[in-house]
Every structure is written in structure tokens, then in C-alpha cells.
Design an enzyme around this catalytic site. Structure first.
Site, mmCIF file in Angstrom:
data_model
loop_
_atom_site.group_PDB
_atom_site.id
_atom_site.type_symbol
_atom_site.label_atom_id
_atom_site.label_comp_id
_atom_site.label_asym_id
_atom_site.label_seq_id
_atom_site.Cartn_x
_atom_site.Cartn_y
_atom_site.Cartn_z
ATOM 1 N N LYS A 1 38.799 16.982 18.583
ATOM 2 C CA LYS A 1 38.113 15.830 19.199
ATOM 3 C C LYS A 1 38.451 14.552 18.437
ATOM 4 C CE LYS A 1 33.648 14.969 18.161
ATOM 5 N NZ LYS A 1 33.419 13.571 17.684
ATOM 6 N N ASN A 2 38.396 14.629 17.113
ATOM 7 C CA ASN A 2 38.532 13.411 16.304
ATOM 8 C C ASN A 2 39.972 12.968 16.092
ATOM 9 O OD1 ASN A 2 35.810 13.374 16.290
ATOM 10 N ND2 ASN A 2 35.553 13.997 14.155
ATOM 11 N N ARG B 1 30.368 6.232 21.018
ATOM 12 C CA ARG B 1 30.493 5.329 19.871
ATOM 13 C C ARG B 1 31.944 5.088 19.515
ATOM 14 N NH1 ARG B 1 28.158 3.327 16.545
ATOM 15 N NH2 ARG B 1 29.795 3.795 15.047
ATOM 16 N N CYS C 1 23.240 5.783 15.763
ATOM 17 C CA CYS C 1 23.054 7.087 16.399
ATOM 18 C C CYS C 1 22.185 7.925 15.464
ATOM 19 C CB CYS C 1 24.395 7.740 16.673
ATOM 20 S SG CYS C 1 25.218 8.198 15.159
ATOM 21 N N ARG D 1 25.633 3.342 11.513
ATOM 22 C CA ARG D 1 27.038 3.245 11.935
ATOM 23 C C ARG D 1 27.529 1.800 12.078
ATOM 24 N NH1 ARG D 1 28.094 8.378 14.249
ATOM 25 N NH2 ARG D 1 30.299 8.040 13.843
ATOM 26 N N PRO D 2 27.514 1.006 11.029
ATOM 27 C CA PRO D 2 28.016 -0.375 11.119
ATOM 28 C C PRO D 2 29.514 -0.408 11.414
ATOM 29 C CG PRO D 2 27.665 0.236 8.838
ATOM 30 C CD PRO D 2 27.107 1.362 9.660
ATOM 31 N N ILE D 3 30.003 -1.553 11.846
ATOM 32 C CA ILE D 3 31.444 -1.682 12.134
ATOM 33 C C ILE D 3 32.053 -2.877 11.391
ATOM 34 C CG2 ILE D 3 31.338 -0.545 14.399
ATOM 35 C CD1 ILE D 3 31.419 -3.396 15.631
ATOM 36 N N ASP D 4 31.390 -3.280 10.304
ATOM 37 C CA ASP D 4 31.879 -4.444 9.554
ATOM 38 C C ASP D 4 33.312 -4.272 9.066
ATOM 39 O OD1 ASP D 4 30.443 -2.435 7.997
ATOM 40 O OD2 ASP D 4 31.011 -3.647 6.277
ATOM 41 N N LEU D 5 33.674 -3.050 8.659
ATOM 42 C CA LEU D 5 35.034 -2.826 8.142
ATOM 43 C C LEU D 5 36.067 -2.946 9.269
ATOM 44 C CD1 LEU D 5 34.263 0.180 5.771
ATOM 45 C CD2 LEU D 5 34.610 -2.218 5.119
ATOM 46 N N ASP E 1 31.007 16.608 8.538
ATOM 47 C CA ASP E 1 30.849 17.206 9.872
ATOM 48 C C ASP E 1 30.608 18.711 9.819
ATOM 49 O OD1 ASP E 1 33.215 15.026 11.599
ATOM 50 O OD2 ASP E 1 31.186 14.723 10.845
ATOM 51 N N ARG F 1 29.282 17.705 23.546
ATOM 52 C CA ARG F 1 30.098 16.511 23.321
ATOM 53 C C ARG F 1 31.376 16.882 22.554
ATOM 54 N NH1 ARG F 1 27.612 12.739 19.620
ATOM 55 N NH2 ARG F 1 29.795 12.170 19.531
HETATM 56 C C1 EPZ Z 1 34.530 9.540 12.051
HETATM 57 O O1 EPZ Z 1 33.443 8.672 12.311
HETATM 58 C C2 EPZ Z 1 34.257 10.804 12.855
HETATM 59 N N1 EPZ Z 1 34.231 10.488 14.288
HETATM 60 C C3 EPZ Z 1 32.916 11.397 12.434
HETATM 61 O O2 EPZ Z 1 32.731 12.615 13.160
HETATM 62 C C4 EPZ Z 1 32.984 11.728 10.938
HETATM 63 O O3 EPZ Z 1 31.723 12.212 10.523
HETATM 64 C C5 EPZ Z 1 33.337 10.464 10.146
HETATM 65 O O4 EPZ Z 1 34.569 9.897 10.646
HETATM 66 C C6 EPZ Z 1 33.507 10.754 8.666
HETATM 67 O O5 EPZ Z 1 34.502 11.719 8.481
HETATM 68 C C7 EPZ Z 1 35.411 10.345 14.953
HETATM 69 O O6 EPZ Z 1 36.484 10.452 14.378
HETATM 70 C C8 EPZ Z 1 35.311 10.081 16.414
HETATM 71 P P1 EPZ Z 1 33.478 6.399 9.054
HETATM 72 P P2 EPZ Z 1 33.499 7.130 11.795
HETATM 73 O O7 EPZ Z 1 33.840 5.053 9.566
HETATM 74 O O8 EPZ Z 1 34.856 6.616 11.931
HETATM 75 C C9 EPZ Z 1 30.329 3.599 6.909
HETATM 76 C C10 EPZ Z 1 31.611 14.155 14.530
HETATM 77 O O9 EPZ Z 1 30.589 14.846 14.377
HETATM 78 N N2 EPZ Z 1 31.000 2.485 7.612
HETATM 79 O O10 EPZ Z 1 34.408 7.103 8.132
HETATM 80 O O11 EPZ Z 1 32.386 6.398 12.439
HETATM 81 C C11 EPZ Z 1 29.499 4.442 7.868
HETATM 82 O O12 EPZ Z 1 28.229 3.864 8.064
HETATM 83 C C12 EPZ Z 1 31.626 12.708 14.074
HETATM 84 O O13 EPZ Z 1 32.688 14.567 15.041
HETATM 85 C C13 EPZ Z 1 30.672 1.185 7.277
HETATM 86 O O14 EPZ Z 1 29.834 0.946 6.423
HETATM 87 O O15 EPZ Z 1 33.138 7.362 10.246
HETATM 88 C C14 EPZ Z 1 29.411 5.757 7.180
HETATM 89 O O16 EPZ Z 1 28.351 5.719 6.239
HETATM 90 C C15 EPZ Z 1 30.295 12.287 13.433
HETATM 91 N N3 EPZ Z 1 31.279 0.172 7.937
HETATM 92 C C16 EPZ Z 1 30.746 5.861 6.441
HETATM 93 O O17 EPZ Z 1 31.297 4.531 6.409
HETATM 94 C C17 EPZ Z 1 32.224 0.390 8.921
HETATM 95 O O18 EPZ Z 1 32.770 -0.592 9.485
HETATM 96 C C18 EPZ Z 1 31.750 6.789 7.120
HETATM 97 O O19 EPZ Z 1 32.024 6.263 8.390
HETATM 98 C C19 EPZ Z 1 32.544 1.727 9.249
HETATM 99 C C20 EPZ Z 1 31.925 2.769 8.584
#
Ligand code: EPZ
Length: 421
Positions: free
Chosen positions: A22-23, A92, A116, A121-125, A304, A396
Site C-alpha cells: 500500500k505504502n 490522508r 487522524c 499528522r502535520p505537513i509542515d515538512l 506500523d 483500507r
Molecule cells: C507514512 O506516513 C506511512 N503512510 C505510514 O503508514 C507510516 O506509519 C509512516 O510513514 C511512518 O513510517 C504512507 O506511506 C501512506 P511521516 P507519513 O511523515 O508519511 C511527523 C499505515 O498504517 N511529521 O514519516 O504521514 C508526523 O507527525 C500508515 O500504513 C511532521 O511533523 O509519516 C509523525 O510524527 C500509518 N511534519 C512523523 O513525522 C510533516 O510534515 C512520521 O510521519 C510530516 C510528518
């Protein structure tokens, strides 16, 4: 809403093949907008999240069709850069589309993805990275509006975010100049995305390491690509055997991508063997507790698989400690497991799990995808019947998990409920 009725108590045994990731599929589907020729994808899982992503691509004007076991996406007809609110809000990971839509059309307009069940789940990065590539971005009225002609840059990620790494890779493929992403996420799905992009003629290197370098090119070209196997589903299915004292083999897997779990299963007393794309777990009657586990970005123990391991440790002999370092609220399955007789205490990001010999069936709720999978594992161990509400959240990410459980000798009945029933 769908719910599952699970009858527990029997050891699961047999061989199942694992679905596509999926990912890996989600960012690769987003990447099809970068290529103005047909793309054939094999091993793309048929699950709610990928179906939602395909709906979004169609709403942008892409044509999508499934032929036998392949999916063909053709973005030549794409003509919109505004992402639909309802669909993107539910999915998302539609945020990955920002980079590819902006690159293709010079503009992108998306709903702000909500938080969620596992964190805000911020998107600042993501946004900081796109701004570094010369995108102008405004956030108002719950929407993100991007515009600009992208140019290469060096981006230092404050945290190795999977999604931000992927978004910036997509935005950089057709940008003018070179982009270097530092402190990039190293997950295998990012390597799969790089392999796909290179198969389309883009110039990407370094995925799987903290530094990814993309040399922008004007155009990509069509390709046929097979998506990697899903490492989280692989681990979840191995845990079906581990928690029921069974003997499960998963084929079509990449054992090295689930190594942190395999090590835990061995610590629990399971006999783990991996050969030629197959991984087998032969479990003891009762697993041993594992002293201390903490989730980390790859190659650390994957967040995960934390809920699913939590379920196994709930019935282990002894006390285990699990710390969730990646998401701030990813223990909602703990209270549901307690309804089944599990004993655990949550102190902020750390869970103290006291293994019990028995669990009993109960009515529980899947608050999120992986927490729901954890409840299915616990239900297969428990005596009596367990009802899992909102099992659509499990669907999902898992392709027909109820059928897989049945194939291994478990009993799951799936019921659809119309809203309000
Ligand atoms: C991906 O989510 C995966 N989803 C998630 O899988 C997985 O848990 C996660 O990576 C970590 O491995 C998909 O690939 C579709 P992150 P993503 O950005 O990209 C913080 C599942 O069950 N962060 O690495 O959203 C965030 O809050 C799902 O299949 C910021 O602060 O994960 C979190 O604490 C759940 N700012 C940490 O980083 C940002 O702009 C990890 O998030 C982005 C993230």
C-alpha cells in the site's frame, strides 16, 4: 460500516501470498501524473486507499483501467489541479499528490488533510520542502494552494518524514536543476518509488539512504512496473501464526524488509525461517515476553507493526515494554484489548504490557488501520467470539484479510452495515 465476527481459539496454519505494498503503491500512483504516457502497474493492491487514490486521479482527468492483474493509468488526459475535498480528506496520503500535481500543472489546490486516529499528522515538512523548490504556497479556508515553476534546491528535513521525502522527490523530477534531500526517510517504499521513477526515465539516486539526489529532466516516459510486496502485511500475517501457536508461511515476501519483526518473533520463542521470498513462523504454545521495543524510522522497528506486536505481547509469558516514538497517539488499541482481558498501562508514549494466559471475546472498535489488525489477531487467540466494529478501517490496507484468515483455518464473518443501523 463493516464489522467482523471472529471465533478464536484455534492455531492457524498454512501458506498465503502477500499483496503489493500500500505504502509503495500510493506515491507511485501519485507519480503517474509526472508521465504523459500510459503506465502499467502490477501487484497494485485492491484496497480502499488505492481505490480512493484512483478515484482522485480520475477526478483530475486521468484514465484508469484494470486489465487482468495489471492496472493501467494514463495521465495524458489529466486537465485539473484541484483535488476533490471529500476524497482527499478521507485519504490522508493524497497530500503526496501536491508535488506531482504542482510539477505537472504549475499549480495545485488541495484540502488540508485532517489529523487522524494516530496523531495530528502535520505537513509542515512537505510545505517547507515545496517552498524550497520555488513553490509559492498559501493556506486558507482549509485548503492549500500552490503555484510556481519548480527549481532544484537542497532540502534539509527536520525529521526523516516518509511522505515529505516522497512529495519532494516527485516535485523535483521535472524541476529545473538538481535537488538534494538530506535527512531523507530510508523506508523500502522510498526505494521502490525511486526504482519506478528511474524506470520512467527520471534521474533519482540515493533512496534508502539519508541523502536522495534528483536531477530534473523535462519529461518521463511510460513503463511497466511491479510494485514491491507489502512488508507490514507480511509481518501481520506472520503474527497470525505467532499469536495462535500456529505455523504460517508467507510467500512473495521480502524478508529483509521485516527483519526487526523477525528478530522479535525469535525472541518470543518462534522458529523463524526465510528462504527465496518465503518467510515461515512456527510458534510455541505461548510466546515469551520481549523486554523492550521502541518504534523508529527504518531500519528501526516499524510503527506500523507496533499494534500487532502489542497484541502478541498481550498474551506472552512475562512483562514487555513498548515505546511509540513515531506517532503521538498510537495506542488506542490498548483500551480495546483490555476489553478482551488484556493487562496494559499507557504512560504517555510507553506501554507496560503484562502478558495474560487467556483473552475472551468482546465487542471492540478498530480505531485505525493497524490497531484494527491487532484486534483481529487478539480475536483469533481469544476464547469465544469477538466483534470488531469499523472493520472497514482494516480494509483500507489489507486486501481480503478475512479470506486470508479463513485460508489459514480461522473463522471470520464479515458483515456490511448501512449507516444508522
Ligand atoms: C507514512 O506516513 C506511512 N503512510 C505510514 O503508514 C507510516 O506509519 C509512516 O510513514 C511512518 O513510517 C504512507 O506511506 C501512506 P511521516 P507519513 O511523515 O508519511 C511527523 C499505515 O498504517 N511529521 O514519516 O504521514 C508526523 O507527525 C500508515 O500504513 C511532521 O511533523 O509519516 C509523525 O510524527 C500509518 N511534519 C512523523 O513525522 C510533516 O510534515 C512520521 O510521519 C510530516 C510528518
Amino acid at each position: 460500516m463493516s464489522h467482523w465476527l471472529i471465533s478464536g481459539g484455534s492455531a492457524l496454519a498454512g501458506t498465503v501470498s502477500v499483496q503489493g505494498s500500500k505504502n509503495a503503491a500510493l506515491p507511485i500512483l501519485a507519480a503517474t501524473l509526472l508521465i504523459e504516457e500510459p503506465i502499467e502497474l502490477k501487484n497494485c493492491p485492491v484496497i480502499r486507499d488505492t481505490e480512493n487514490m484512483l478515484r482522485i486521479l480520475r477526478s483530475l482527468g486521468c484514465t484508469v483501467k484494470r486489465e487482468a492483474d495489471a492496472l493501467v493509468v494514463d495521465s495524458r488526459t489529466a486537465n485539473r489541479f484541484v483535488l476533490p475535498t471529500a476524497l482527499s480528506g478521507e485519504l490522508r496520503s493524497s497530500i503526496f499528490l501536491l508535488g506531482s500535481v504542482l510539477s505537472r500543472f504549475g499549480a495545485a489546490d488541495a484540502p488540508y488533510p485532517g489529523g487522524c486516529e494516530i496523531g495530528n499528522r502535520p505537513i509542515d515538512l512537505h510545505l517547507r520542502g515545496l517552498r524550497a523548490l520555488n513553490a509559492s504556497i498559501t493556506e486558507e479556508g482549509g485548503r492549500i494552494r500552490c503555484a510556481g515553476s519548480l527549481t532544484g534546491a537542497t532540502v534539509d528535513l527536520g525529521y526523516p518524514s516518509v511522505g515529505a521525502t516522497e512529495n519532494i522527490m516527485l516535485a523535483a523530477c521535472r524541476a529545473a536543476g538538481t535537488t538534494t534531500i538530506r535527512n531523507a526517510a530510508c523506508e523500502p517504499e522510498i526505494v521502490d518509488l525511486q526504482n519506478f521513477l528511474c524506470a520512467c526515465g527520471f534521474r533519482v539516486q540515493g533512496a534508502g539512504t539519508p541523502t536522495v539526489v534528483i536531477d530534473g529532466v523535462k519529461q518521463g516516459h511510460g513503463t511497466s512496473y511491479r510494485i514491491m510486496p507489502d512488508r507490514i502485511v507480511t509481518g501481520t500475517y506472520l503474527l497470525l501464526g505467532a499469536i495462535t501457536g500456529g505455523d504460517v508461511t508467507v510467500t512473495g515476501a521480502q524478508a529483509e524488509t521485516v527483519n526487526p519483526l523477525l528478530m522479535k518473533l525469535s525472541e518470543c520463542g518462534c522458529l523463524v525461517t526465510a528462504r527465496d521470498g518465503s518467510v515461515r513462523v512456527k510458534a510455541p504454545k505461548r510466546p515469551r515476553a520481549v523486554g523492550f521495543t521502541e518504534t523508529r524510522p527504518y531500519p528501526g522497528f516499524p510503527t506500523d507493526l507496533q499494534p500487532q506486536l502489542f497484541a502478541l505481547l498481550s498474551v506472552a509469558e512475562g512483562t514487555s515494554v513498548v515505546t511509540e516514538n513515531v506517532f503521538e497517539s498510537r495506542f488506542r488499541h490498548a483500551q480495546e484489548l483490555r476489553k478482551m482481558g488484556a493487562e496494559n498501562r499507557i504512560l504517555d508514549r510507553t506501554a507496560i504490557i503484562t502478558g495474560v494466559e487467556k483473552l475472551h471475546g468482546a465487542c471492540v472498535t478498530a480505531h485505525d488501520l493497524r490497531g484494527g489488525a491487532a484486534l483481529a489477531l487478539a480475536g483469533l487467540f481469544a476464547e469465544g467470539e469477538t466483534q470488531i466494529l469499523h472493520a472497514e478501517r482494516i480494509e483500507r490496507g489489507y486486501e481480503r484479510m478475512d479470506s486470508v484468515i479463513a485460508l489459514l483455518g480461522g473463522t471470520v464473518t464479515r458483515k456490511e452495515e448501512s449507516i444508522g443501523e
